[in-house]
Design a protein around this motif. Structure first.
Motif, mmCIF file in Angstrom:
data_model
loop_
_atom_site.group_PDB
_atom_site.id
_atom_site.type_symbol
_atom_site.label_atom_id
_atom_site.label_comp_id
_atom_site.label_asym_id
_atom_site.label_seq_id
_atom_site.Cartn_x
_atom_site.Cartn_y
_atom_site.Cartn_z
ATOM 1 N N ASN A 163 0.802 -1.230 0.000
ATOM 2 C CA ASN A 163 0.000 0.000 0.000
ATOM 3 C C ASN A 163 0.828 1.270 0.000
ATOM 4 O OD1 ASN A 163 1.103 -0.136 2.524
ATOM 5 N ND2 ASN A 163 -0.829 -0.524 3.591
ATOM 6 N N TYR A 210 -0.905 4.945 -0.345
ATOM 7 C CA TYR A 210 -0.865 5.838 0.802
ATOM 8 C C TYR A 210 -0.135 7.137 0.470
ATOM 9 C CZ TYR A 210 -2.737 2.409 4.120
ATOM 10 O OH TYR A 210 -3.545 1.542 4.796
ATOM 11 N N VAL A 238 -3.125 9.804 7.051
ATOM 12 C CA VAL A 238 -3.016 8.392 6.668
ATOM 13 C C VAL A 238 -2.437 7.563 7.810
ATOM 14 C CG1 VAL A 238 -1.843 6.775 5.128
ATOM 15 C CG2 VAL A 238 -2.870 8.852 4.197
ATOM 16 N N GLU A 251 -4.379 4.456 9.767
ATOM 17 C CA GLU A 251 -3.812 3.105 9.811
ATOM 18 C C GLU A 251 -3.505 2.674 11.242
ATOM 19 O OE1 GLU A 251 -0.342 0.507 7.556
ATOM 20 O OE2 GLU A 251 -0.096 2.665 7.801
ATOM 21 N N ASN A 252 -2.911 3.563 12.011
ATOM 22 C CA ASN A 252 -2.537 3.230 13.384
ATOM 23 C C ASN A 252 -3.765 3.079 14.274
ATOM 24 O OD1 ASN A 252 -1.862 4.398 16.305
ATOM 25 N ND2 ASN A 252 -0.011 3.438 15.505
ATOM 26 N N GLY A 286 -5.786 0.033 13.489
ATOM 27 C CA GLY A 286 -5.049 -1.144 13.936
ATOM 28 C C GLY A 286 -5.225 -1.373 15.425
ATOM 29 N N SER A 333 -7.133 -5.422 7.724
ATOM 30 C CA SER A 333 -6.528 -4.579 6.696
ATOM 31 C C SER A 333 -7.553 -4.119 5.665
ATOM 32 C CB SER A 333 -5.399 -5.336 5.989
ATOM 33 O OG SER A 333 -4.362 -5.644 6.890
ATOM 34 N N LYS A 384 -9.248 -1.053 6.812
ATOM 35 C CA LYS A 384 -8.341 0.089 6.736
ATOM 36 C C LYS A 384 -8.284 0.645 5.314
ATOM 37 C CE LYS A 384 -5.150 -1.697 10.254
ATOM 38 N NZ LYS A 384 -3.737 -2.087 10.499
ATOM 39 N N THR A 420 -9.496 4.378 4.233
ATOM 40 C CA THR A 420 -8.530 5.272 3.600
ATOM 41 C C THR A 420 -8.999 5.669 2.204
ATOM 42 O OG1 THR A 420 -6.758 4.138 4.799
ATOM 43 C CG2 THR A 420 -6.105 5.586 2.991
#
Length: 419
Positions: free
Chosen positions: A341, A345, A374, A378-379, A382, A388, A391, A395
């Motif tokens: 990604n 990203y 971004v 993601e963080n 998570g 995933s 996510k 995004t």
């Protein structure tokens, strides 16, 4: 036909505000006219941080804050290079795997051939520059669409990475200097505060110097209150960040993990460099001019082909730096370095931050703001335990919203006669 070589943020000279009230009024007038700048990215970042902090309090911990900075560093650096390409209305789909190729060159020179770290770093960056030169020449001189050229490079570079690291081999990057970049390198608390002071004083000096120069030329200047508020806000944000990063976040008392990560300085240096290039040099104004109207720029005497080639060189050169940072964080290079990604990203970071996909509008700061958005998505997701797939969907939705805001802003600006 004439062409303006002034960046979009310099076009707001109509009102020439001299007081805080008139300046604020002028700013909201630009927002209503479609020129929202970084407002959507900053607003989204604030909302995301609040939501994730409430849903998962550990998100706001000092350890996770430091992790956010190192986690999003490579994508942010690559996005900085992509801003230059996007300013011309072009695209580079190969930037992710270009960073992987450069990282593989770095690891091969270090581990396989035993060269010093500085030779390996130079080799990786030269590789990136050569890649950009080839891509830019194909686009500018042969007239092949950048989408096609970089899509072909995207496929080819995957094979190049496999060849460089011998198939599925993982090459370890154990050089202590390289690892300090984004793995275990941190400034001492004192050095962190020195960097803070230099940054804030430097920002203040730049604003005052710019204000003095405009006043000498008889141009509109920002009120001192606006400069004080802007520099003060940055000082508060950076001060809090340095304070938090200087707290001990390691669990092992024998190995301290307090301090500002060294990669933050790298991002700051490139942000300063490319912001100066775009905003204060003739080259930067030519980039905006070509992105705004290529034919008008050509008639104004600008070497359009040279500008088009140069942005691909900068993009791939920054991809090389991003690859080095990624190799440092992972302490290794494998077939997935620069893949997965990374490209999505990086493009998303530039666009979410405010760089237009239509060309002619954007700043390097957009890459930093978008990269933060971004990284937070993601963080945070998570930490909430989402897969995933979720996510990627979130995004993608955020990227679509950013592109929609850009399109609507351009339509409103056109209707208001501002573009």
């Amino acid at each position: 036909m004439t062409v303006s070589t002034v960046p979009p943020e310099e076009k707001a000279a109509a009102g020439r505000p001299v007081t805080l009230g008139s300046y604020v009024s002028s700013y909201f007038g630009k927002v209503r006219g479609g020129d929202m700048g970084a407002l959507p990215a900053i607003s989204g970042l604030i909302v995301l941080v609040i939501v994730f902090s409430i849903a998962r309090p550990v998100f706001f911990s000092k350890a996770n804050f430091a992790n956010l900075l190192t986690q999003g560093a490579a994508v942010t650096i690559i996005a900085m290079g992509l801003v230059f390409v996007l300013l011309l209305g072009e695209i580079d789909l190969s930037a992710g795997f270009a960073s992987g190729v450069c990282a593989a060159v770095l690891a091969t020179l270090l581990t396989t051939h035993g060269y010093p770290w500085y030779v390996a770093v130079l080799g990786a960056i030269v590789t990136g520059v050569v890649i950009g030169l080839v891509l830019g020449t194909l686009v500018a001189k042969l007239g092949i669409p950048s989408f096609v050229v970089t899509l072909a490079a995207f496929l080819a570079f995957q094979g190049a990475v496999l060849l460089l690291i011998k198939g599925g081999t993982i090459i370890a990057v154990d050089n202590p200097t390289i690892k300090k970049i984004n793995f275990d390198g941190r400034f001492t608390p004192t050095q962190g505060w020195i960097l803070f002071a230099v940054t804030v004083l430097g920002l203040l000096a730049v604003h005052l110097w710019k204000r003095r120069g405009r006043a000498k030329r008889g141009l509109a200047v920002e009120p001192m209150s606006v400069i004080a508020l802007r520099v003060g806000a940055v000082a508060v944000l950076l001060g809090v960040a340095v304070y938090v990063l200087n707290l001990e976040r390691g669990r092992n008392v024998l190995f301290s993990q307090k301090g500002v990560p060294m990669v933050v300085l790298i991002i700051g240096v490139f942000l300063l460099l490319w912001t100066f290039v775009l905003g204060r040099t003739a080259y930067g104004r030519h980039v905006y001019a070509v992105g705004g109207n290529k034919e008008a720029a050509r008639r104004a005497g600008i070497n359009v082909d040279a500008i088009r080639i140069s942005v691909f060189v900068i993009c791939s050169g920054m991809a090389a730096v991003g690859g080095i940072i990624a190799a440092s964080r992972a302490a290794s290079v494998d077939p997935n370095t620069g893949g997965s990604n990374v490209l999505l990203y990086a493009v998303g970071a530039a666009v979410i931050g405010g760089t237009s996909l239509f060309g002619g509008k954007g700043r390097v700061l957009d890459a930093v703001l978008g990269g933060a958005v971004v990284a937070v998505i993601e963080n945070g997701m998570g930490l909430l335990g989402y897969e995933s797939g979720v996510k990627f969907i979130v995004t993608g939705v955020v990227l679509l919203l950013a592109a929609s805001v850009d399109a609507l802003s351009r339509r409103r600006a056109a209707a208001a006669g501002l573009s």
